[in-house]
Scaffold this active site. Structure first.
Site, short mmCIF file in Angstrom:
data_model
loop_
_atom_site.label_atom_id
_atom_site.label_comp_id
_atom_site.label_asym_id
_atom_site.label_seq_id
_atom_site.Cartn_x
_atom_site.Cartn_y
_atom_site.Cartn_z
N GLY A 59 0.78 -1.00 -0.13
CA GLY A 59 0.07 0.40 0.41
C GLY A 59 1.06 1.82 0.05
O GLY A 59 2.13 1.74 0.15
N CYS A 86 5.18 -6.15 1.53
CA CYS A 86 5.51 -4.63 2.13
C CYS A 86 4.65 -4.12 2.76
O CYS A 86 5.25 -4.66 4.02
CB CYS A 86 5.21 -3.97 0.77
N TYR A 87 3.52 -3.08 2.57
CA TYR A 87 2.99 -2.04 3.87
C TYR A 87 2.49 -3.80 4.59
O TYR A 87 2.28 -3.52 5.48
CB TYR A 87 1.66 -1.61 2.82
N HIS A 176 7.89 -7.81 -3.42
CA HIS A 176 6.72 -7.42 -3.92
C HIS A 176 6.89 -9.23 -4.91
O HIS A 176 7.70 -8.80 -5.38
CB HIS A 176 6.34 -6.76 -5.09
N GLU A 178 4.75 -11.02 -6.07
CA GLU A 178 4.03 -10.79 -7.23
C GLU A 178 4.72 -10.08 -8.56
O GLU A 178 2.95 -10.55 -9.70
CB GLU A 178 2.54 -10.19 -6.90
N ASP A 233 -15.68 -12.16 -23.70
CA ASP A 233 -15.94 -11.95 -22.63
C ASP A 233 -17.88 -11.91 -22.75
O ASP A 233 -18.43 -12.78 -21.94
CB ASP A 233 -16.00 -10.40 -22.34
N LYS A 375 -9.37 -12.94 -17.33
CA LYS A 375 -9.52 -12.88 -19.32
C LYS A 375 -8.86 -13.97 -19.38
O LYS A 375 -9.65 -14.82 -19.77
CB LYS A 375 -8.37 -11.86 -20.01
#
Length: 519
Positions: A59, A86-87, A176, A178, A233, A375
């Site tokens: 964050g 992190c945060y 991070h 990710e 979609d 997606k």
């Protein structure tokens, strides 16, 4: 969010721009997860959701600031594994009795290297080469560990880069894992969900069955109209809903005059030839183009198109006896981009015509069976439903169509130039066997004319920009590295074959900082 019988993981969002990537990593591991902003996370909500594990995201705030975001205190006594990022690490340390400080020369931004400082199950498969590359983005840092925590990894700017209280199954990292700049970060998530006991039961086969049951329960014996664009979609949504309720569904394909070359015929033909779904082909091009005349502001374009879509659907809903629901192919990234994690408008990137609910005057309720999917998950669901690969593999096409690929005022002449240029570009990509390597490709017609020379004459025509990106879910993207030969050949074809364009450029902007579309 969806109520499922799967093992669940709760992601508490403290406002990181990459929180959605955490969800992507977990979905890739067949783990069902939900992102909830920290303000909405109460212990009552946690007990109702019953997650098997919890992740605290990063964050932008500082835990040293009075009033900065926190997790509910009771969450640490809930008894499940928690991973702070992190945060999220700093929140854990602060709330559990450690200390976080600002500055003092230990901020890190960008690539860093973490070295192992102890044996930890979370790190199985890491540190094979002695250190791991990670992505740091922090100004504050942990200065004193909370009781029970130990250090398991360090970096030059983060002496507590990896910490854990193994007894309570609390883990925390300053970097991070990710993002793709942490090359083996996915391994940490894999280890975390394994330690939490997840079985990987989140698949599109199971989602299909659950979604059909939810649609039937929501709709009952009422009728549904589906806004069909012909993109992946809305096509998947239509086929899924039809499988659930059959002829209670009517699809409405709106031709707003902002489609690509030959698109209306292709979409209508595919559905009428392959599916026995009632389909209305609504040619409303004069309505849309008339309302957009003289409009140049991108947000005004989007909102005008969204309003007109609603009006058109309302008209057709009124003609269908018993229609009480409107179905849309809204995806998770659409929702994320339209609303900030805090629910405020200040960080909205752009509005999406299919996000934000329906005006009360419609009297219709929404059916959005794909709202929580990314997606690539929608494509996997499409394969489960047996859609033709030619449609599953189609590049995304925005609801506002060519309106947002034509910056500035829209005219019929400019749209026709854009259609022809786009057709040449996509033909080139297909001829070179590149279509399936690219997430999305299109031409934008720029609101500028340039001087050129063709033959012995002077031209003063439009410039266009080619755009092609690679991505997994549309949340982040990078430009596709075409060869100079390809770009030169394509530019020559466009200039020779499309009257009205005399200059071609290639957009090499990533997302972020740019968006994929130009408007």
């Amino acid at each position: 969010m969806t109520q499922t019988q799967h093992d669940r993981l709760l992601i508490v969002d403290f406002g990181s721009q990459v929180t959605q990537l955490i969800a992507r990593r977990l979905r890739e591991l067949s783990v069902y997860c939900e992102i909830h902003p920290y303000q909405s996370v109460t212990m009552e909500m946690v007990r109702a959701m019953a997650p098997r594990a919890i992740i605290f995201s990063g964050g932008p705030d500082s835990v040293t600031r009075a009033g900065s975001p926190r997790a509910p205190d009771g969450i640490f006594d809930y008894g499940v594994p928690i991973l702070g990022i992190c945060y999220g690490q700093q929140v854990m340390m602060t709330q559990l009795g450690g200390r976080v400080v600002s500055g003092e020369g230990t901020a890190e931004f960008g690539r860093a290297y973490v070295e192992q400082a102890g044996r930890l199950d979370l790190l199985d498969g890491w540190f094979d080469g002695g250190r791991e590359q990670v992505w740091m983005s922090h100004g504050d840092h942990v200065a004193e560990l909370a009781p029970g925590f130990e250090v398991f990894g360090t970096s030059p700017g983060a002496p507590f880069a990896i910490t854990a209280d193994p007894a309570r199954r609390f883990y925390a990292v300053q970097f991070h894992p990710e993002v793709h700049h942490t090359p083996r970060g996915a391994k940490l998530y894999e280890n975390f969900v394994r330690l939490a006991g997840f079985t990987g039961d989140w698949t599109m086969a199971s989602y299909r069955d659950e979604a059909i049951a939810r649609i039937r329960a929501q709709v009952g014996d009422k009728r549904v109209i589906c806004g069909l664009s012909g993109g992946v979609d809305s096509s998947v949504a239509a086929v899924l809903i039809h499988e659930a309720i059959g002829d209670q569904l009517t699809c409405v394909f709106v031709d707003h005059g902002l489609l690509r070359q030959g698109e209306a015929q292709e979409v209508v033909g595919m559905f009428r030839d392959n599916y026995n779904i009632p389909l209305i082909h609504a040619d409303e091009s004069e309505l849309f183009l008339g309302e957009l005349e003289g409009v140049s502001d991108p947000e005004t374009k989007r909102k005008t198109i969204g309003r007109l879509f609603i009006d058109v659907f309302q008209k057709h809903a009124n003609a269908i006896d018993g229609a009480e629901f409107l179905a849309q192919g809204t995806l998770y990234p659409d929702v994320i981009e339209s609303v900030s994690f805090s629910g405020g408008p200040s960080v909205t990137i752009k509005s999406h015509h299919n996000v934000g609910g329906l005006p009360e005057k419609m009297g219709l309720k929404l059916v959005e069976p794909l709202r929580e999917l990314f997606k690539d998950e929608v494509r996997a669901l499409g394969r489960e439903l047996g859609l033709p690969q030619s449609f599953i593999g189609r590049h995304p096409f925005p609801g506002p169509g060519l309106a947002i690929r034509c910056p500035g005022e829209i005219t019929r002449d400019k749209l026709e130039i854009l259609r022809r240029a786009d057709a040449v570009y996509i033909d080139q990509i297909r001829k070179h066997g590149l279509y399936d390597e690219i997430w999305q490709a299109f031409v934008a017609l720029l609101p500028v004319r340039t001087v050129g020379v063709m033959g012995d004459g002077r031209t003063y025509d439009y410039a266009c920009a080619l755009r092609a990106v690679t991505s997994v879910d549309g949340m982040t993207a990078d430009y596709y590295p075409f060869s100079h030969d390809f770009l030169g050949e394509t530019a020559t074809r466009i200039i020779n074959e499309v009257k009205g364009i005399n200059r071609v450029t290639y957009d090499v902007t990533s997302k972020p900082p740019g968006t994929i579309e130009w408007e």
